[in-house]
Structures are given as structure tokens and as C-alpha cells.
Design a protein around this motif. Structure first.
Motif, PDB file in Angstrom:
ATOM      1  N   GLN A  15       5.180  -7.149   8.729  1.00 40.81           N
ATOM      2  CA  GLN A  15       4.357  -6.626   7.642  1.00 40.81           C
ATOM      3  C   GLN A  15       5.139  -6.629   6.335  1.00 40.81           C
ATOM      4  O   GLN A  15       4.626  -7.009   5.299  1.00 40.81           O
ATOM      5  N   GLN A  16       6.392  -6.204   6.382  1.00 48.40           N
ATOM      6  CA  GLN A  16       7.194  -6.246   5.171  1.00 48.40           C
ATOM      7  C   GLN A  16       7.410  -7.685   4.717  1.00 48.40           C
ATOM      8  O   GLN A  16       7.414  -7.963   3.522  1.00 48.40           O
ATOM      9  N   ASP A  39       4.358  -8.666   2.749  1.00 48.82           N
ATOM     10  CA  ASP A  39       4.369  -8.065   1.413  1.00 48.82           C
ATOM     11  C   ASP A  39       5.376  -8.778   0.505  1.00 48.82           C
ATOM     12  O   ASP A  39       5.096  -9.067  -0.654  1.00 48.82           O
ATOM     13  N   ARG A  91       4.872 -10.753  -3.003  1.00 47.33           N
ATOM     14  CA  ARG A  91       5.632 -10.408  -4.200  1.00 47.33           C
ATOM     15  C   ARG A  91       6.302 -11.633  -4.813  1.00 47.33           C
ATOM     16  O   ARG A  91       6.331 -11.807  -6.026  1.00 47.33           O
ATOM     17  N   VAL A  92       6.834 -12.481  -3.950  1.00 48.92           N
ATOM     18  CA  VAL A  92       7.652 -13.597  -4.435  1.00 48.92           C
ATOM     19  C   VAL A  92       6.817 -14.839  -4.786  1.00 48.92           C
ATOM     20  O   VAL A  92       7.210 -15.621  -5.638  1.00 48.92           O
ATOM     21  N   PHE A  93       5.667 -14.989  -4.150  1.00 45.03           N
ATOM     22  CA  PHE A  93       4.935 -16.249  -4.349  1.00 45.03           C
ATOM     23  C   PHE A  93       3.579 -16.126  -5.052  1.00 45.03           C
ATOM     24  O   PHE A  93       3.091 -17.107  -5.596  1.00 45.03           O
ATOM     25  N   ILE A  94       2.946 -14.964  -4.993  1.00 43.03           N
ATOM     26  CA  ILE A  94       1.551 -14.908  -5.452  1.00 43.03           C
ATOM     27  C   ILE A  94       1.428 -14.405  -6.888  1.00 43.03           C
ATOM     28  O   ILE A  94       1.801 -13.272  -7.193  1.00 43.03           O
ATOM     29  N   ALA A 148      -4.165  -6.919   8.274  1.00 40.32           N
ATOM     30  CA  ALA A 148      -3.128  -6.332   7.434  1.00 40.32           C
ATOM     31  C   ALA A 148      -2.459  -7.381   6.547  1.00 40.32           C
ATOM     32  O   ALA A 148      -1.841  -7.045   5.541  1.00 40.32           O
ATOM     33  N   GLN A 189      -4.590  -7.265   3.608  1.00 35.12           N
ATOM     34  CA  GLN A 189      -4.257  -6.059   2.844  1.00 35.12           C
ATOM     35  C   GLN A 189      -2.973  -6.268   2.024  1.00 35.12           C
ATOM     36  O   GLN A 189      -2.914  -5.918   0.847  1.00 35.12           O
ATOM     37  N   SER A 190      -1.964  -6.858   2.646  1.00 43.72           N
ATOM     38  CA  SER A 190      -0.697  -7.111   1.940  1.00 43.72           C
ATOM     39  C   SER A 190      -0.896  -8.046   0.765  1.00 43.72           C
ATOM     40  O   SER A 190      -0.452  -7.776  -0.343  1.00 43.72           O
ATOM     41  N   TYR A 197      -2.953  -7.012  -2.636  1.00 42.80           N
ATOM     42  CA  TYR A 197      -2.290  -6.264  -3.701  1.00 42.80           C
ATOM     43  C   TYR A 197      -1.895  -7.181  -4.862  1.00 42.80           C
ATOM     44  O   TYR A 197      -1.850  -6.754  -6.010  1.00 42.80           O
ATOM     45  N   TYR A 198      -1.603  -8.444  -4.553  1.00 35.15           N
ATOM     46  CA  TYR A 198      -1.121  -9.373  -5.575  1.00 35.15           C
ATOM     47  C   TYR A 198      -2.256 -10.191  -6.213  1.00 35.15           C
ATOM     48  O   TYR A 198      -2.007 -11.169  -6.908  1.00 35.15           O
TER      49      TYR A 198
END
Lengths: 419, 419
Positions: free
Chosen positions: A121-122, A125, A129-132, A147, A150-151, A154-155
Motif C-alpha cells: 500500500q505504501q 502511494d 507521489r513520484v509519477f502522477i 485500495a 484510493q491511493s 489522491y494524486y
């Protein structure tokens, strides 16, 4: 004591002293509790047979071994195991995982670098954070892992859904979509797939499609996020290597985890990818949690180093195989005409499609009244467009209860089909 | 084997096959490796006395107790300890922490709810996620905790720095700033403080300032993020309750951790705050890692339940107290005129200010050549505006080496002051 605290907290939740909403970020205001989780709170009674879970069976946890390895971790590596670690992860564990990728899948360790994460899951996320960037096009399977949606959500990506059939993602439909997008001057950034024993679909992507997906990645210049938590849970059929095995260009970011081959409670997983990608993921992780729990990492390293994995995988397979068969037999025996389901070769889930017009979320309470629970399928679709599906888990419940659960579910379905 | 992998990876880092940068999000392109971490890679030689670390001393880890508790966790709670847990955290641990907050600090448990996080670092990231909109004004101490800046920075706030003196954050200057902002129609969203044995400053906010800060929070309507990792590491002076103790309105979000009172390797920490805030933080955490490692949580719960904490804190204090004294004495004895340092009553760090004109980052390599390392202070300032400071750690290095390290540092400083 437990109840006392919860009562006090409930009282507190009523006693509003601040305008709490006023402090939240705009993104946080948009975050909603998963309705699935809320639904499943209905299911806590022991009378109800829950096929809704997604948990490994605790019978498969090698408790004695873990006790031994925990002791060893402290005795032999205590200063490291109990201290802060590096963000990238405990080096002996990274080396063992690299070795395992080479031995089990034939992925040369020189092709990848490994970073340890707090569960896959991390990893998801961090990938977000790094690609989207907002608006980036992400392809997901329909249905896909809840999930992960869901992760990524956020982006603020734009999701495109590609349906599954018995051989996994419909790569022909993906290709059509890619052409269509190209004609519009648009591009896919990432394709997220769980190719083996998909969650929730249960199906496995064929070897041909895996290779074709890689060709498309090269042709249309996208990256592949390959999520492989169930790879080792094969109960029948032939092993198929991960997509990463054929990855010449370094386009595949592979996620693996100890949750299904050891125990989820350690929250130890990994990302295997191009060193350049890992380096950026590592920097992103620095601000998130400094490092994954080291004690769990040392225990996982000892688990691999001690050579326990292969034998333990056999045990897990032997434990789950009859459960899958029992569920498939029960579905065959009790389900009314018009209901279809996947026939997985492994993993943890069977995916059921009921006749159109039946909304499995609406039916949920009636099923619970009959003493059985499942996960309504709607939330597994990025666009929530499909209402007549459900996910059933066969790993957690006792054998007899699987049969009884399917019986009850069949009754609930028959009533819904009559209505 | 270790070297072999690293060599292969380095080779791979040279062999570029994709245009990696093209895939990163804009935010990721802006993420840079911490230069401090890069600097500190210079320090791995055993010849160098490193006062640069921020680690607890492994001598303080209760290894035998942990072995016992790990065994107990598996024997008595194995099915829970090795399984997935709830996002909010293992309930018995949450209850024990609530009990501890009541007993140690007099914070009534009915006033707060608790969520477990993977280290306080995850708590900081979650707070950023839930509270910070781009451009929001966040007040931080100058200097402040480096990794908090890193966590918050991802969410694009505007930082305002308030200097420290021997009684912690200059609340008078904060008030001036608040007035000034108000006159401009602007508002502070959050104030981030480490009031007790500040990192890196070493100083502690007085009781009066704590109360005044709360009054200002109410008057100017902001929230306080109170980071309390070092609270229990008091070696002299009188205990001061956390700001949270006086918090009537629920404006304080308190971060606590087991890293300094047990062992960092478990990555188990907590956020104590208004249930309404905790609820949103919990939803945010669902997409990040599902749950904190449960095995570590069960061990931490057994640690508190067994009543080991108080006695162990005494041991830690007895171990660190002489180290602080040794460092302060050595500074007194060896430092040239014009060098100043804080005199902490606890914690892990002493903050040194050298004459203006000396850039401690530029001086770093020369100090390393003399066999001593420290953390240059610049990175602890949100605006990087101060060059003539450094952070020294006294918890990790052996007693004799502290003296020798300070001697070497004094020599390096004398040379720099002559130049």
C-alpha cells in the motif's frame, strides 16, 4: 475499559467546540470513509459467515518459526533491528529479495534495485507521489484493487478502465484505447495491473498478453505497475513469470510483499524497479516515514536467509487449495442459473457476476439477514459503473462455513432474482 | 554479496535506457536528496567521531525484555499480532497510550482520541495531507526539525520562522507576527513546535509561554502541532506538562513516539487529538499504508501494560545524563571565546552558535579531516538564512569520545576563526 473509552469518545464527537472542517485541506475535505468499510461493520456478529474479508488465514502464520526468528533478530542483530534504519531498507533483506527474484522468477538482480516499503500500500502511494501529475491518464483493470484506486486518486489522475476476461486484462481493448488516445494527442502514463490471481477478479493474465503489454508499453511509451501479492498462491496450473521477467527496457515497477507468504502483521513489502526510479522513490519516502519498521525487516531477512520460504509456500498452498475447490464446488451446486463466476488457479478470491438488474449493494443487507456477507463489486470499478458483481474470499473461513455461506448466498440471490 | 549488488547497481545507474525524468511528477522533479544525508556519507569511517547523528544509544534498548515481549505477543495474541490491523491502530495499545497520557501528563483521556502511526514522521506527513493547502501559513521554530520541514514542504505551505531563545519559541515575536499578518488580512493555519528539549535547539519552552501560545491560538484561530519525542528524556530541572495539558478547545495535535522510550526499530508512534481530527487523519492513512505494523504495536502494548515504562525511563535518563554533562563540560573547557551553546535539561542535542562569518557547512570537510563530524545548522532553518550554527548529539557516542570530539571540533573552529 475499551468500552469506556469508546463511550467517552462518542460523547466527545457530539460535543463540537471548534469548526473542525474549517481547518482541513481541500483534498482532505474530499476524503470520505470507504463505504465498504462501513458496510462491513455490520458483519461483526459471529452468526454471519463473512466471505467479504481479504485476510490470509492465521492458521498459515508460522508462529513458532517467527518466535525463533524474532529471538535471533535480537540476539544476533539487536542493535540494528531495534534502531532506525535507512530509508531504502535493511540491506541484507534487500539482497535476499534480489536473490529470490532471481531464483524464483529468473529476474537478474542486476536489472533491478529494491526498496522496502511499509506494505505494498505504501508502495502504491509512493508511486502516486513520484509519477502522477493531476490529469495524468492511468489505466486500471475493471475491476481492480480498491485500495490502489484510493491511493492513486489522491494524486488526481484520470482513470481509464480496461475489462478483464479469463486471461486477464483485455490487451486488445487496451491497444484500441491507446490508438484512440494517440489520435487525440493524449498519452497513457501508467498501466496498473495485478496480473496473477487478480484481486478481485481471481483471473491470471496469459503469457502472450504479458508480452504484448510490454510491447505496447514500449510502442506507446508508458510504465507498468505490476502488483504481485498473490504470485506464490498457486494451487493448480502452470507458473507464469511476472511481467518484469520480460522487461528489457526497465518499464515495469514491480510490487511484492511478505503479507501472503509470511504474515501481514510485519507490513514489510518491496518495490523492485530500475535504480533510477528507486532512487526517486527513496527520496519521496524520506519525508513520509524515514524507514520501514526494522525489526520486521530483520525477521523477514532471517526468514529468507534461513531458506524457510519454499517449504512454507508449499504449506500455504496445501492449506488454501481445498478451500478454493470447496468454494467452486459449492457455487456449482447451489448457484441459480444465470449466475457466473471466475475459476481461479490461485489467490484468495472468486469474482461472481449475477444477472443484470440486481444491485449487489442493495442486496447486501438481505444477504446479511440470511447470515452471509460479501463485498459488493461496485467499488472495484474506477467509474463505479457495474452493479451486479461481488467478491468472495475463500482463504479465511472454515471449510464447512464456505459451503454454508454459499448456500445462504444462493438463497439470497434466488430471492433477489424473483423480485 | 552486498558489494556485488551495489556494484551491479552502480553500473546500471550509468546505463540509461529510458529518459527517466520524463516520467516523474512535477513534485517529484522538485524532490532532492537531503544534502545532509549526502554530507554524512563522508562520516562512515570509524576514525571519525560523529556528533552528527540523531540516534538513541542501542545500550538503552531493553533487549531481553523485548525478546520476552515478542514471544508473549505471538503466544498470547499471535492471530492479531501477525494479521492486518485497523488503520487507527491496535485498540489495546491505543488504550494504554491514553492511560499513559492521563497518568504522566494529566491529560484526560476523554479529551483525545489516539491514532497509531509509523513513526512520528508519518504523523507529520499525515498532518500535512489533512491540514495544509498550498500557500497556507505554517509557523515553525528557527531552527526546527529538519524532517518536519521536508514533510510539510511537499504540501507547498508558506513557512514563517520564529526564533528560539533559552525559553523556547519567542512567543512575543510570534504575537507581533500574528498582528502583522492580521493587518494584512492573512492568517496562520498551524504552529509547529517541539517545546521540550527541542531538536535541534535543545531548549525547552517555559510554562508561561506554553499557556500564552494557547491563548494566541484561540485569539488568532490556529492549531498547534506539538511534537513531543523527547519529553521523557529529562536529566535535570522540573517537569513541564505538554501544551496539550492546558488545551481546552482541542487546538493541539500532539505527537508522541516509542522511539526514544523503547526502541525506534518498531516505528510505532501516535497522534493524540480531537476525535474529529483523528477521524480525518485515519481516513487519510487508509490510502497510505492500511495500518502500522501490528507486531510492533502488540509488543509496545505489552510494554506499557506490563508497567515497564517508568523503570525503563529511569534507566535511559541515568544513561544519558552523564553524557550531557560531559559534553557541556568539554564545551566549557575547550571552546574558544565567541562560541556559544545551549544548556539543555534533557533530550539528545546541544546547539552551537559560532561567530558570524563562519559557515559551518564550508567548515565541515575540515572538521572531518580533524576527525569529528556535526550537522551544519543551515538546513534546520526553513529559509536557510543562518550559516554559523551546528547541532551536536551526545546520546550516541561513548563518553571518552565526546570529550575527544569536542576537542577536535574546538581545534577546527579555532583554525576557522583565524582564517
Amino acid at each position: 475499559m475499551e468500552e469506556k473509552l469508546e463511550r467517552k469518545l462518542e460523547k466527545k464527537l457530539e460535543a463540537v467546540t471548534l469548526n473542525y472542517e474549517a481547518y482541513f485541506s481541500e483534498k482532505a475535505l474530499g476524503m470520505k470513509a470507504s463505504e465498504i468499510r462501513e458496510l462491513l461493520k455490520l458483519v461483526e456478529s459471529s452468526e454471519i459467515i463473512s466471505l467479504a474479508g481479504g485476510l490470509p488465514n492465521p492458521e498459515t502464520f508460522p508462529k513458532d518459526l517467527i518466535t525463533k526468528l524474532a529471538q535471533k533478530a535480537i540476539e544476533e542483530h539487536g542493535n540494528a533491528a531495534l534502531q532506525y534504519g535507512t530509508t531504502k531498507g535493511y540491506t541484507p533483506l534487500r539482497l535476499e529479495i534480489a536473490e529470490m527474484l532471481r531464483k524464483r522468477y529468473g529476474i537478474p538482480i542486476s536489472k533491478v534495485d529494491i526498496m522496502i516499503t511499509a506494505g505494498s500500500q505504501q508502495g502504491l502511494d509512493l508511486i502516486g507521489r513520484v509519477f502522477i501529475n493531476p490529469g495524468d491518464i492511468i489505466v486500471v483493470e475493471a475491476p481492480t484493487y480498491l485500495a490502489a484506486l484510493q491511493s492513486f486518486r489522491y494524486y488526481d489522475p484520470q482513470f481509464i478502465q480496461i475489462p478483464l476476461d479469463d486471461e486477464g486484462m483485455r490487451i486488445d481493448l487496451l491497444e484500441e484505447k491507446l490508438k484512440e488516445l494517440k489520435a487525440q494527442g493524449k498519452k497513457v502514463k501508467l498501466v496498473y495491473t495485478i496480473p496473477t490471481f487478480q484481486n478481485p477478479g481471481g483471473v491470471t493474465m496469459s503469457k502472450e498478453r504479458r508480452k504484448r503489454l510490454l510491447e505496447l508499453a514500449s510502442e506507446y511509451d508508458f510504465l507498468i505497475i505490476e502488483d504481485g501479492p498473490y504470485n506464490e498462491l498457486r494451487y493448480r496450473g502452470e507458473e507464469i513469470p511476472p511481467i518484469k521477467y520480460w522487461d528489457e527496457e526497465g518499464r515495469v515497477i514491480y510490487l511484492g510483499t511478505f503479507s501472503k507468504i509470511f504474515a501481514p502483521g510485519f507490513r514489510v513489502a518491496w518495490i523492485a524497479a530500475e535504480p533510477h526510479f528507486i532512487r526517486k522513490l527513496e527520496i519521496a519516502k524520506q519525508g513520509i516515514d524515514l524507514c520501514t519498521n526494522v525489526f520486521g525487516q530483520v525477521i523477514a531477512a532471517e526468514y529468507l536467509k534461513g531458506g524457510y520460504l519454499d517449504k512454507h509456500i508449499e504449506k500455504i498452498r496445501a492449506f488454501y487449495k481445498p478451500k478454493l475447490e470447496i468454494m467452486l464446488d459449492a457455487l456449482e451446486k447451489y448457484m441459480p442459473e444465470g449466475v457466473k463466476w471466475t475459476k481461479p488457479d490461485g489467490g484468495m478470491f472468486v469474482w461472481v457476476t449475477v444477472p443484470e438488474g440486481i444491485d449487489t449493494k442493495e442486496m447486501f443487507e438481505k444477504a446479511v439477514a440470511k447470515g452471509v456477507a460479501y463485498v459488493p463489486g461496485e467499488a472495484f470499478f474506477a467509474d463505479r459503473g457495474v452493479k451486479n458483481t461481488m467478491r468472495l474470499n475463500f482463504t479465511y473461513v472454515e471449510d464447512e462455513k464456505i459451503v454454508e455461506g454459499i448456500k445462504r448466498l444462493a438463497e439470497a440471490l434466488k430471492e433477489a432474482m424473483k423480485a
